[in-house]
Design an enzyme around this catalytic site. Structure first.
Site, PDB file in Angstrom:
ATOM      1  N   GLY A 196       0.816  -1.220   0.000  1.00 44.44           N
ATOM      2  CA  GLY A 196       0.000   0.000   0.000  1.00 44.44           C
ATOM      3  C   GLY A 196       0.840   1.256   0.000  1.00 44.44           C
ATOM      4  CB  CYS A 197       3.756   2.273   2.028  1.00 44.36           C
ATOM      5  SG  CYS A 197       2.906   2.145   3.623  1.00 44.36           S
TER       6      CYS A 197
END
Length: 157
Positions: free
Chosen positions: A46-47
């Protein structure tokens, strides 16, 4: 655990190291808008997706005179590897003791599979040219987030 910082209040000041080890102060960027986004960990799915979305909008940020900063508890070395691996074109800030995340309210209790722990709640703060918080996104969902930030920035112009 601090409450979320409110829109319309002065953005909490900070001096932090970047992914290249240099120190920067928030006040050095007064006079132009800033996107400050908090994320949990370098090089996680996600990051990475969020960082690459901000990276890919570089022309938009430049056109609007905006500086983007990613901030997490990771080290200078971890940030440098993450930056280089994904060719990130904005500074990643080091908040290993999560003091700045706490000031902004991004350091929160998280509950994963019934296990409670403290960590970064993915969140973004739009800081206007006068140093005030213009917009807060809490519990950010990565997909399409960069477009929402861009839309809010265009509203500041």
């Amino acid at each position: 655990m601090a409450d979320w910082i409110e829109e319309g209040t002065q953005a909490p000041a900070f001096t932090l190291a970047t992914d290249s080890g240099e120190k920067i102060k928030l006040s050095d960027f007064r006079g132009s808008p800033i996107v400050l986004y908090f994320y949990p960990k370098d090089d996680t799915p996600g990051c990475t997706k969020e960082a690459c979305a901000f990276r890919d909008r570089k022309a938009d940020w430049t056109q609007l005179g905006v500086t983007v900063f990613g901030i997490s508890p990771d080290s200078v070395e971890s940030h440098a590897k993450f930056r280089d691996k994904y060719d990130l074109n904005f500074p990643l800030l080091v908040d290993t003791d999560h003091k700045i995340a706490e000031k902004y309210g991004a350091w929160r209790e998280k509950n994963m599979y019934g296990k409670k722990s403290m960590g970064i709640q993915r969140s973004t703060f739009l800081i206007d040219a006068a140093g005030k918080v213009a917009k807060v996104w809490k519990r950010v969902s990565v997909d399409g987030h960069d477009a929402k930030v861009l839309e809010a920035l265009q509203g500041l112009q």
